[in-house]
Design a protein around this motif. Structure first.
Motif, PDB file in Angstrom:
ATOM      1  N   PRO A  44      -5.433  -1.761  -6.284  1.00 15.48           N
ATOM      2  CA  PRO A  44      -4.625  -2.323  -5.196  1.00 15.48           C
ATOM      3  C   PRO A  44      -5.199  -2.043  -3.801  1.00 15.48           C
ATOM      4  O   PRO A  44      -5.104  -2.896  -2.917  1.00 15.48           O
ATOM      5  CB  PRO A  44      -3.265  -1.643  -5.360  1.00 15.48           C
ATOM      6  CG  PRO A  44      -3.227  -1.177  -6.778  1.00 15.48           C
ATOM      7  CD  PRO A  44      -4.640  -0.910  -7.171  1.00 15.48           C
ATOM      8  N   GLU A  45      -5.825  -0.882  -3.597  1.00  9.32           N
ATOM      9  CA  GLU A  45      -6.388  -0.545  -2.287  1.00  9.32           C
ATOM     10  C   GLU A  45      -7.549  -1.476  -1.942  1.00  9.32           C
ATOM     11  O   GLU A  45      -7.716  -1.878  -0.790  1.00  9.32           O
ATOM     12  CB  GLU A  45      -6.879   0.909  -2.246  1.00  9.32           C
ATOM     13  CG  GLU A  45      -5.792   1.937  -2.473  1.00  9.32           C
ATOM     14  CD  GLU A  45      -5.493   2.163  -3.957  1.00  9.32           C
ATOM     15  OE1 GLU A  45      -6.382   1.955  -4.810  1.00  9.32           O
ATOM     16  OE2 GLU A  45      -4.354   2.533  -4.264  1.00  9.32           O
ATOM     17  N   LYS A  51      -6.165  -4.839  -1.045  1.00  7.05           N
ATOM     18  CA  LYS A  51      -5.591  -4.771   0.305  1.00  7.05           C
ATOM     19  C   LYS A  51      -6.700  -4.886   1.356  1.00  7.05           C
ATOM     20  O   LYS A  51      -6.548  -5.592   2.355  1.00  7.05           O
ATOM     21  CB  LYS A  51      -4.822  -3.459   0.482  1.00  7.05           C
ATOM     22  CG  LYS A  51      -4.107  -3.357   1.795  1.00  7.05           C
ATOM     23  CD  LYS A  51      -3.310  -2.073   1.882  1.00  7.05           C
ATOM     24  CE  LYS A  51      -2.595  -1.983   3.229  1.00  7.05           C
ATOM     25  NZ  LYS A  51      -1.853  -0.738   3.372  1.00  7.05           N
ATOM     26  N   LYS A 100      -7.657  -8.431   1.590  1.00  3.20           N
ATOM     27  CA  LYS A 100      -6.657  -9.191   2.350  1.00  3.20           C
ATOM     28  C   LYS A 100      -6.852  -8.991   3.850  1.00  3.20           C
ATOM     29  O   LYS A 100      -6.807  -9.953   4.620  1.00  3.20           O
ATOM     30  CB  LYS A 100      -5.247  -8.766   1.947  1.00  3.20           C
ATOM     31  CG  LYS A 100      -4.831  -9.205   0.571  1.00  3.20           C
ATOM     32  CD  LYS A 100      -3.462  -8.642   0.206  1.00  3.20           C
ATOM     33  CE  LYS A 100      -3.114  -8.925  -1.228  1.00  3.20           C
ATOM     34  NZ  LYS A 100      -1.851  -8.312  -1.636  1.00  3.20           N
ATOM     35  N   ILE A 101      -7.086  -7.744   4.269  1.00  2.00           N
ATOM     36  CA  ILE A 101      -7.322  -7.460   5.687  1.00  2.00           C
ATOM     37  C   ILE A 101      -8.600  -8.147   6.154  1.00  2.00           C
ATOM     38  O   ILE A 101      -8.650  -8.714   7.250  1.00  2.00           O
ATOM     39  CB  ILE A 101      -7.371  -5.928   5.929  1.00  2.00           C
ATOM     40  CG1 ILE A 101      -5.999  -5.314   5.655  1.00  2.00           C
ATOM     41  CG2 ILE A 101      -7.826  -5.621   7.350  1.00  2.00           C
ATOM     42  CD1 ILE A 101      -5.991  -3.798   5.606  1.00  2.00           C
ATOM     43  N   ASP A 122      -1.423 -12.587  -5.139  1.00  2.00           N
ATOM     44  CA  ASP A 122      -2.370 -11.849  -4.298  1.00  2.00           C
ATOM     45  C   ASP A 122      -3.517 -12.749  -3.835  1.00  2.00           C
ATOM     46  O   ASP A 122      -3.899 -12.729  -2.660  1.00  2.00           O
ATOM     47  CB  ASP A 122      -2.947 -10.648  -5.051  1.00  2.00           C
ATOM     48  CG  ASP A 122      -1.930  -9.535  -5.257  1.00  2.00           C
ATOM     49  OD1 ASP A 122      -0.977  -9.439  -4.450  1.00  2.00           O
ATOM     50  OD2 ASP A 122      -2.080  -8.768  -6.227  1.00  2.00           O
TER      51      ASP A 122
END
Length: 150
Positions: A54-55, A58, A61-62, A126
């Motif tokens: 998940p990290e 993320k 995504k950023i 996601d």
């Protein structure tokens, strides 16, 4: 004299290493995150690697929001290469002259018929956030830095 006997039991394979699971992920990535349903090998490895934690996802995504790939390196998974070979052999993907992979008509039918977007609903959500914002140029620029650092 006594004997000791062992019975070999089948061991299960974690889903992440099952070829059809990987093929499903590849099809999702190409469908949702790649322009023209076509992506490079490095981009497929990037998304596959990011989807494992998940990290990492993320951070991707950023990166998509900032329009700059914040991940400096990512892993290369041999099982992804095997799944790409399998999907190409099954005519779900076609390999382009520049080495990229593209969804075929058969893949589009498979995605719709199998309800792949619903089966991978968490991953689909996601990936839809990232959409097509991680470009091949961003991936290539990051990979170029690998060469520059050596």
């Amino acid at each position: 004299m006594s004997k000791l006997m062992f019975n070999r039991k089948k061991s299960s394979v974690i889903p992440e290493l099952r070829p059809m699971y990987k093929v499903g992920k590849i099809l999702l990535i190409l469908k949702i995150c790649c322009s023209g349903n076509k992506g490079s090998l490095l981009k497929l490895h990037l998304f596959n690697w990011a989807m494992l934690e998940p990290e990492r996802l993320k951070a991707l995504k950023i990166s998509s929001e900032k329009k700059e790939l914040l991940l400096g390196v990512w892993g290369i998974d041999p099982s992804l290469n095997m799944a790409l070979s399998f999907a190409t052999a099954e005519n779900l993907l076609s390999r382009k002259s520049n080495g990229s992979y593209q969804l075929t008509e058969k893949a589009e039918t498979f995605i719709a018929g199998a309800g792949l977007l619903e089966l991978f609903d968490n991953e689909t959500n996601d990936l839809k956030i990232i959409n097509k914002k991680i470009t091949e140029t961003m991936v290539q620029q990051t990979a170029k830095r690998w060469n520059d650092e050596i």
